[in-house]
Design a protein around this motif. Structure first.
Motif, PDB file in Angstrom:
ATOM      1  N   PRO A 106       0.810  -1.226   0.000  1.00 38.54           N
ATOM      2  CA  PRO A 106       0.000   0.000   0.000  1.00 38.54           C
ATOM      3  C   PRO A 106       0.838   1.268   0.000  1.00 38.54           C
ATOM      4  CG  PRO A 106      -0.739  -1.536   1.698  1.00 38.54           C
ATOM      5  CD  PRO A 106       0.565  -2.040   1.202  1.00 38.54           C
ATOM      6  N   SER A 107       2.131   1.154   0.365  1.00 42.71           N
ATOM      7  CA  SER A 107       2.970   2.346   0.448  1.00 42.71           C
ATOM      8  C   SER A 107       3.710   2.632  -0.849  1.00 42.71           C
ATOM      9  CB  SER A 107       3.966   2.197   1.602  1.00 42.71           C
ATOM     10  OG  SER A 107       4.839   3.296   1.668  1.00 42.71           O
ATOM     11  N   CYS A 108       4.354   1.584  -1.438  1.00 44.18           N
ATOM     12  CA  CYS A 108       5.201   1.831  -2.619  1.00 44.18           C
ATOM     13  C   CYS A 108       4.760   1.049  -3.849  1.00 44.18           C
ATOM     14  CB  CYS A 108       6.644   1.494  -2.289  1.00 44.18           C
ATOM     15  SG  CYS A 108       6.941  -0.273  -1.978  1.00 44.18           S
ATOM     16  N   GLU A 109       3.668   0.267  -3.755  1.00 44.31           N
ATOM     17  CA  GLU A 109       3.132  -0.507  -4.879  1.00 44.31           C
ATOM     18  C   GLU A 109       4.044  -1.660  -5.300  1.00 44.31           C
ATOM     19  OE1 GLU A 109       0.150  -0.177  -6.169  1.00 44.31           O
ATOM     20  OE2 GLU A 109      -0.261   1.420  -4.744  1.00 44.31           O
ATOM     21  N   GLU A 110       5.027  -2.034  -4.482  1.00 41.54           N
ATOM     22  CA  GLU A 110       5.894  -3.159  -4.805  1.00 41.54           C
ATOM     23  C   GLU A 110       5.085  -4.457  -4.766  1.00 41.54           C
ATOM     24  OE1 GLU A 110       9.636  -5.105  -5.620  1.00 41.54           O
ATOM     25  OE2 GLU A 110       8.954  -3.011  -5.730  1.00 41.54           O
ATOM     26  N   PRO A 111       5.211  -5.354  -5.738  1.00 41.11           N
ATOM     27  CA  PRO A 111       4.493  -6.637  -5.691  1.00 41.11           C
ATOM     28  C   PRO A 111       4.871  -7.420  -4.440  1.00 41.11           C
ATOM     29  CG  PRO A 111       5.375  -6.238  -7.884  1.00 41.11           C
ATOM     30  CD  PRO A 111       5.969  -5.186  -6.992  1.00 41.11           C
ATOM     31  N   LEU A 112       3.887  -8.133  -3.860  1.00 38.08           N
ATOM     32  CA  LEU A 112       4.094  -8.876  -2.624  1.00 38.08           C
ATOM     33  C   LEU A 112       3.851 -10.357  -2.847  1.00 38.08           C
ATOM     34  CD1 LEU A 112       2.078  -6.557  -0.214  1.00 38.08           C
ATOM     35  CD2 LEU A 112       4.560  -6.584  -0.532  1.00 38.08           C
ATOM     36  N   ASP A 113       4.551 -11.170  -2.074  1.00 38.62           N
ATOM     37  CA  ASP A 113       4.257 -12.599  -2.018  1.00 38.62           C
ATOM     38  C   ASP A 113       3.192 -12.838  -0.954  1.00 38.62           C
ATOM     39  OD1 ASP A 113       6.130 -13.156  -3.966  1.00 38.62           O
ATOM     40  OD2 ASP A 113       7.763 -13.389  -2.513  1.00 38.62           O
ATOM     41  N   SER A 114       2.498 -13.959  -1.041  1.00 33.17           N
ATOM     42  CA  SER A 114       1.356 -14.184  -0.154  1.00 33.17           C
ATOM     43  C   SER A 114       1.746 -14.242   1.319  1.00 33.17           C
ATOM     44  CB  SER A 114       0.631 -15.473  -0.539  1.00 33.17           C
ATOM     45  OG  SER A 114       1.520 -16.580  -0.429  1.00 33.17           O
ATOM     46  N   GLY A 115       2.965 -14.657   1.636  1.00 29.20           N
ATOM     47  CA  GLY A 115       3.345 -14.782   3.034  1.00 29.20           C
ATOM     48  C   GLY A 115       4.111 -13.597   3.600  1.00 29.20           C
ATOM     49  N   ASP A 116       4.273 -12.540   2.820  1.00 27.95           N
ATOM     50  CA  ASP A 116       5.061 -11.395   3.283  1.00 27.95           C
ATOM     51  C   ASP A 116       4.385 -10.706   4.451  1.00 27.95           C
ATOM     52  OD1 ASP A 116       6.949 -11.833   1.393  1.00 27.95           O
ATOM     53  OD2 ASP A 116       6.321 -10.207   0.037  1.00 27.95           O
ATOM     54  N   ARG A 117       5.173 -10.327   5.461  1.00 28.36           N
ATOM     55  CA  ARG A 117       4.679  -9.530   6.576  1.00 28.36           C
ATOM     56  C   ARG A 117       5.216  -8.104   6.520  1.00 28.36           C
ATOM     57  NH1 ARG A 117       1.696 -12.630   9.443  1.00 28.36           N
ATOM     58  NH2 ARG A 117       2.142 -14.853   9.777  1.00 28.36           N
TER      59      ARG A 117
END
Length: 462
Positions: free
Chosen positions: A21-32
């Protein structure tokens, strides 16, 4: 809002976000945490469905549909809660309280351990907003009020009284003739008495400005029965222009109710629509010229909480978003008072999820992180409304957390409220605000006092 920067607990569930939500970087499902900017992606337990009747406990068998709530031939109020079920009208037997100390320990997992404060002041991933911007001072100390002289008499009616010593007359230069205190700016301390109801707001002793606002008024229903309206809003300090947000929301909600009630709109539906109107008014404050946000990317949209009440000769309606509250205090103090609202807050979610009891949750530094507010960046807008049919006279106290931080339980507030609050609402509101100031005044404090039933004498469009 409370001057805190609590942190939500880590969730055992992975985030469902695909991008930061801050930088629009793609995330993996388990990222915290975001691998690019370190943004905290933890989540609190999901918000429970809106069930205001459950927060009041009591006997729910004697429910009446809103169409039978008063003498006006109102249509049945449309569905307004997230559960898809119309909120029922409650009888006085339902008003048994939902304040701290009455809820037993809820079985469930052990309390969440304290976590170090990390992350952003606003977390769209969790829907939690923290009411303190980074770097803001802990407090703004003010000169302590001069002690009230013993044996001083009460100034004549109509005299402007000093807000510091509360007995001295204020001269034309704005100074108290008793203690010499300069009186605050208009927004810092305001008082109004409109017909049979009244409200007082004060900056408090620690904040640099007043970010609360209120709107009170009275009108008549189609059958000429009186209706009393009180709206109280609390600006979110971590947002930009919180004082403007609370003012815009209170005015929009008040105007909406004053337009809808004389037309015969059911009060519960009118309250729902008023909260929507307030939300639109706060959202409009976020409109900026193109490119303006490029220079202030970390500024949050203006935001506030809202709580309101409508009182008629037979019906009491409350509505809210956030953690400002409404309380019911019967004139017969042998009858139990009650809290009529349930906070949209981290603490309330912990209790609802069975992770803490109320005493533990509200003692935590994260207790005042709110999960519902009005503003363009709100996680979701979910107005709460409820209606009641008390069978005895009393008063409704509508307030921000600047008051209930010093009298959280309904019984505590009832002990402070003067016995003649129904006949002298302005005096009662002053007493409650004074209690918060005497307790430390760490927050802005706003109180509206509304008598039930609405008296017919002097009722008319305000």
């Amino acid at each position: 809002m409370m001057s805190q920067m609590p942190q939500p607990p880590q969730s055992s569930q992975p985030t469902a976000l695909s991008r930061c939500p801050s930088c629009e970087e793609p995330l993996d499902s388990g990222d915290r945490f975001c691998g690019a900017c370190g943004y905290d992606l933890s989540a609190v337990p999901p918000r429970p469905g809106d069930s205001p009747t459950l927060t009041l406990s009591g006997a729910l068998a004697a429910q009446l549909p809103p169409s039978e709530a008063a003498s006006v031939d109102w249509p049945r109020a449309p569905e307004t809660s997230s559960t898809g079920t119309p909120a029922p009208v409650h009888l006085a037997t339902d008003l048994q309280g939902a304040d701290s100390g009455e809820t037993p320990l809820v079985p469930g997992p052990p309390p969440v351990p304290d976590l170090p404060p990390t992350g952003s002041p606003v977390s769209p991933a969790t829907g939690v907003r923290f009411d303190r911007r980074s770097g803001e001072p802990d407090e703004y100390p003010l000169q302590a009020p001069a002690p009230r002289p013993s044996g001083s008499s009460t100034p004549p009616a109509g005299t402007k009284v000093c807000v510091a010593c509360r007995v001295g007359r204020v001269d034309h230069d704005g100074y108290c003739e008793n203690c010499g205190h300069a009186q605050p700016r208009e927004r810092d301390h305001m008082e109004d008495e409109v017909g049979p109801l009244a409200a007082v707001t004060d900056r408090g002793l620690r904040h640099h400005r007043n970010e609360d606002a209120y709107a009170i008024s009275h009108t008549t229903l189609p059958d000429r029965a009186p209706a009393l309206v009180a709206i109280v809003c609390d600006g979110v300090s971590s947002a930009t222009r919180p004082d403007e947000a609370s003012l815009a929301a209170s005015r929009a909600a008040g105007d909406s109710l004053m337009a809808a009630l004389p037309l015969g709109t059911h009060p519960q539906q009118a309250m729902h629509e008023a909260i929507i109107a307030a939300s639109h008014a706060v959202n409009a404050l976020a409109d900026e010229p193109a490119g303006a946000r490029e220079h202030t990317p970390h500024h949050n949209s203006p935001a506030c909480t809202l709580v309101g009440s409508i009182v008629t000769p037979t019906l009491l309606v409350v509505g809210w978003v956030g953690d400002s509250r409404a309380y019911w205090v019967p004139l017969d103090r042998s009858t139990a008072p009650a809290r009529l609202t349930e906070d949209d807050s981290w603490a309330a979610q912990m209790v609802a999820a069975g992770l803490m009891n109320e005493a533990e949750a509200y003692a935590d530094e994260r207790a005042h992180a709110i999960t519902g507010w009005l503003g363009a960046d709100a996680y979701e807008l979910e107005p709460h409304t409820a209606s009641f049919k008390p069978d005895r006279p009393g008063v409704v106290v509508v307030c921000t957390d600047g008051l209930w931080n010093y009298a959280e339980a309904a019984e505590e507030l009832a002990e402070i409220l003067p016995p003649d609050a129904s006949a002298r609402p302005l005096h009662a509101a002053r007493v409650l605000v004074g209690h918060a100031l005497d307790g430390g005044g760490h927050d802005n404090v706003t109180v509206a006092v509304v008598p039930f039933p609405a008296p017919s004498q002097g009722a008319g469009s305000a």
